[in-house]
Design a protein around this motif. Structure first.
Motif, short mmCIF file in Angstrom:
data_model
loop_
_atom_site.label_atom_id
_atom_site.label_comp_id
_atom_site.label_asym_id
_atom_site.label_seq_id
_atom_site.Cartn_x
_atom_site.Cartn_y
_atom_site.Cartn_z
N PRO A 55 -26.04 25.50 13.88
CA PRO A 55 -26.77 24.01 13.48
C PRO A 55 -25.55 23.57 13.50
CG PRO A 55 -26.94 26.26 11.89
CD PRO A 55 -26.39 26.83 13.63
N ARG A 56 -25.71 21.38 13.70
CA ARG A 56 -25.23 21.16 13.82
C ARG A 56 -24.63 20.48 12.81
NH1 ARG A 56 -27.55 16.28 18.35
NH2 ARG A 56 -27.71 17.74 19.74
N GLY A 57 -22.94 19.73 13.55
CA GLY A 57 -21.99 19.34 12.67
C GLY A 57 -20.55 19.44 12.06
N ARG A 58 -20.41 21.40 12.48
CA ARG A 58 -19.25 21.70 12.47
C ARG A 58 -18.46 21.33 14.35
NH1 ARG A 58 -19.57 27.95 12.43
NH2 ARG A 58 -17.37 27.71 11.83
N ARG A 59 -16.96 20.70 13.46
CA ARG A 59 -16.37 20.25 14.46
C ARG A 59 -15.15 21.70 15.34
NH1 ARG A 59 -13.43 15.67 14.40
NH2 ARG A 59 -14.19 15.61 12.07
N TRP A 60 -15.63 21.60 16.17
CA TRP A 60 -14.66 22.32 17.58
C TRP A 60 -13.41 21.80 17.24
CZ3 TRP A 60 -16.10 26.96 19.60
CH2 TRP A 60 -17.39 26.92 19.81
N VAL A 61 -12.35 22.87 17.27
CA VAL A 61 -11.09 23.15 16.72
C VAL A 61 -10.84 23.61 17.84
CG1 VAL A 61 -8.97 23.50 15.34
CG2 VAL A 61 -11.42 22.44 15.05
N LEU A 62 -9.71 23.22 19.20
CA LEU A 62 -9.26 24.33 20.16
C LEU A 62 -7.67 24.11 20.29
CD1 LEU A 62 -11.80 24.74 21.40
CD2 LEU A 62 -11.82 22.80 21.01
N LYS A 63 -6.60 25.06 20.88
CA LYS A 63 -5.31 24.91 20.80
C LYS A 63 -4.93 25.47 21.79
CE LYS A 63 -2.00 27.26 20.13
NZ LYS A 63 -1.41 28.61 20.51
N SER A 64 -4.41 24.38 22.43
CA SER A 64 -3.04 24.85 24.12
C SER A 64 -2.48 23.64 24.39
CB SER A 64 -3.80 25.09 24.93
OG SER A 64 -3.24 25.75 26.23
N PRO A 65 -0.78 24.57 24.11
CA PRO A 65 0.39 23.65 24.91
C PRO A 65 -0.19 23.38 26.36
CG PRO A 65 0.84 25.72 23.95
CD PRO A 65 0.05 25.95 23.77
N ALA A 66 -0.68 23.90 27.18
CA ALA A 66 -1.11 22.93 28.37
C ALA A 66 -1.49 22.21 28.16
CB ALA A 66 -1.82 24.50 28.90
N HIS A 67 -2.68 21.41 27.39
CA HIS A 67 -3.00 19.86 27.42
C HIS A 67 -1.93 19.12 27.65
CE1 HIS A 67 -7.07 22.18 26.77
NE2 HIS A 67 -6.84 22.01 25.45
N LEU A 68 -1.45 19.62 27.27
CA LEU A 68 0.15 18.47 26.69
C LEU A 68 0.65 17.24 28.73
CD1 LEU A 68 3.63 20.07 25.12
CD2 LEU A 68 2.25 17.35 24.65
N HIS A 69 0.07 18.49 29.37
CA HIS A 69 0.65 18.09 30.78
C HIS A 69 -0.79 17.59 31.38
CE1 HIS A 69 2.27 18.57 34.28
NE2 HIS A 69 0.94 18.49 35.77
N THR A 70 -1.51 17.29 30.35
CA THR A 70 -2.61 17.08 31.32
C THR A 70 -3.72 16.19 29.90
OG1 THR A 70 -4.05 18.53 30.85
CG2 THR A 70 -3.56 18.66 32.93
N LEU A 71 -2.76 15.47 29.26
CA LEU A 71 -4.15 14.55 28.64
C LEU A 71 -4.98 13.65 28.90
CD1 LEU A 71 -1.18 13.91 25.93
CD2 LEU A 71 -3.55 15.29 25.59
#
Length: 416
Positions: free
Chosen positions: A245-261
């Motif tokens: 069902p729609r409506g839930r927000r994805w919550v993702l995590k990784s320090p690696a995203h700092l390098h590639t915002l």
């Protein structure tokens, strides 16, 4: 502890590595050859289409470095063959799934929330707390390792998926081989997982340098176009979301995203970002200990000084760019939290982050977070001992490189 400061491996691992026990596993001595691996994945799945061929260049670089520089043990080679084949099998399965269900590309990943920040700054505990909110969808380890076919939206069927046991065996082997990883970071199939694992299918991921000394691949990775990695990341989320069902927000995590915002925001322009902060001098000792232990799972040749220097350079650049990004006002959907505040008042810190992002923390979600914290005693899996001084780096030089970052974000300086 061994002379290197790393924990002794369990007896069974030493017996295999020393050749006293023959595990009868051909992968323990087989060379890493691209065509052989691709053919094995095709045979194991009965499929032939890997999708776009932009994964071949990084795969070739990675395989060459695994042979020339990683100095893998027998157990390390065996694990690495299994790991690479899992990634290649999943590429085949993803390509086949998208062909059979092209509507999956229409799944909208709306306003995903990314937890970023240097490693060991509280990203994992923040991610775990956000996972307690029923309004959120946090990918579990098994989903990111084995995303095809999509999991069932029925909670009972989801919890009984046979892939859970398969993924858990892969994730738990790190502690089994190292004998000490759980005290630093616990991996498991039903636990929240860093989403860089979804980028690993594109073979553009910090997951590889975390596990192996692969200098040529790493240099290429730090300068490459990460667009294909984020597009694959999105495809994985679309598959995992299919049928829910729609409506839930994805919550993702990784320090690696700092390098590639910038790459992240090109793929997810409506993303929200929560950044955690801690004095990098403390971070360097902690993250280098983690990476050394991950590499110790695969190799006898683990250089603390080289690992520490790599992360000093990496995060000096990444955190400077974060200051520039924040000062530019490019993203208004970004909030910040201090590691010290998480230790002192975790729920107050999370509540402030919700407010900063224009989100509502419902009482039921807050109570679930409170219950989670109460059931998570400190040092449950052992004490993680680490020190910047273990790295052999010039403390004054390293300290000075992070002054601009500390000043901009009002990060408390480490006391030792």
């Amino acid at each position: 502890m061994t002379a290197s400061g790393l924990p002794p491996r369990p007896d069974w691992v030493r017996a295999v590595n020393d050749g006293r026990v023959d595990p009868l596993v051909e992968d323990a001595v087989a060379p890493f050859r691209r065509d052989t691996l691709l053919d094995q994945a095709r045979v194991q799945t009965g499929l032939a289409d890997f999708g776009a061929d932009d994964f071949l260049e990084p795969l070739d670089l990675l395989l060459a470095d695994l042979e020339a520089h990683a100095r893998l043990t027998r157990v390390g080679r065996w694990q690495t063959h299994r790991y690479l084949l899992r990634l290649l099998r999943q590429r085949l399965l993803v390509a086949e799934y998208v062909k059979r269900d092209p509507g999956v590309r229409d799944e909208r990943i709306e306003e995903p929330l990314f937890v970023v920040g240097a490693p060991r700054t509280g990203t994992s505990i923040l991610h775990a707390l956000l996972a307690q909110d029923p309004a959120h969808r946090v990918p579990e380890g098994w989903e990111l390792l084995l995303p095809v076919p999509p999991p069932s939206p029925d909670p009972e069927v989801f919890a009984a998926d046979p892939r859970i046991a398969v993924a858990d065996a892969e994730l738990r082997v790190f502690d089994r081989v190292s004998g000490a990883l759980d005290a630093i970071h616990v991996y498991g199939a039903r636990l929240p997982k860093e989403c860089l694992s979804a980028q690993s299918f594109a073979f553009r991921s910090q997951e590889f340098p975390a596990r192996y000394h692969v200098p040529n691949y790493t240099a290429w990775l730090l300068g490459c176009d990460m667009g294909p990695a984020y597009e694959y990341h999105k495809t994985v989320l679309q598959i995992l979301q299919r049928g829910f069902p729609r409506g839930r927000r994805w919550v993702l995590k990784s320090p690696a995203h700092l390098h590639t915002l910038p790459d992240l925001l090109r793929t997810y322009p409506d993303a929200r970002i929560a950044v955690t902060h801690r004095d990098p001098i403390t971070v360097l000792g902690s993250v280098s200990s983690l990476i050394a232990t991950l590499r110790w799972v695969h190799s006898d040749d683990v250089g603390f000084a080289a690992i520490g220097k790599y992360h000093e350079d990496l995060y000096a650049g990444d955190l400077d760019r974060l200051v520039d990004f924040d000062a530019s006002g490019q993203s208004t959907a970004m909030v910040h939290g201090q590691y010290a505040d998480f230790l002192r008042a975790p729920l107050d810190t999370v509540r402030a982050m919700y407010e900063g992002l224009g989100m509502t923390l419902a009482p039921a979600a807050e109570e679930r977070m409170r219950t989670y914290l109460a059931g998570r005693p400190k040092d449950k899996h052992g004490v993680h001992s680490y020190s910047f001084d273990d790295l052999g780096l010039d403390r004054a030089h390293a300290d000075a490189r992070f002054d601009r970052y500390r000043t901009h974000f009002a990060v408390p300086r480490a006391t030792q």
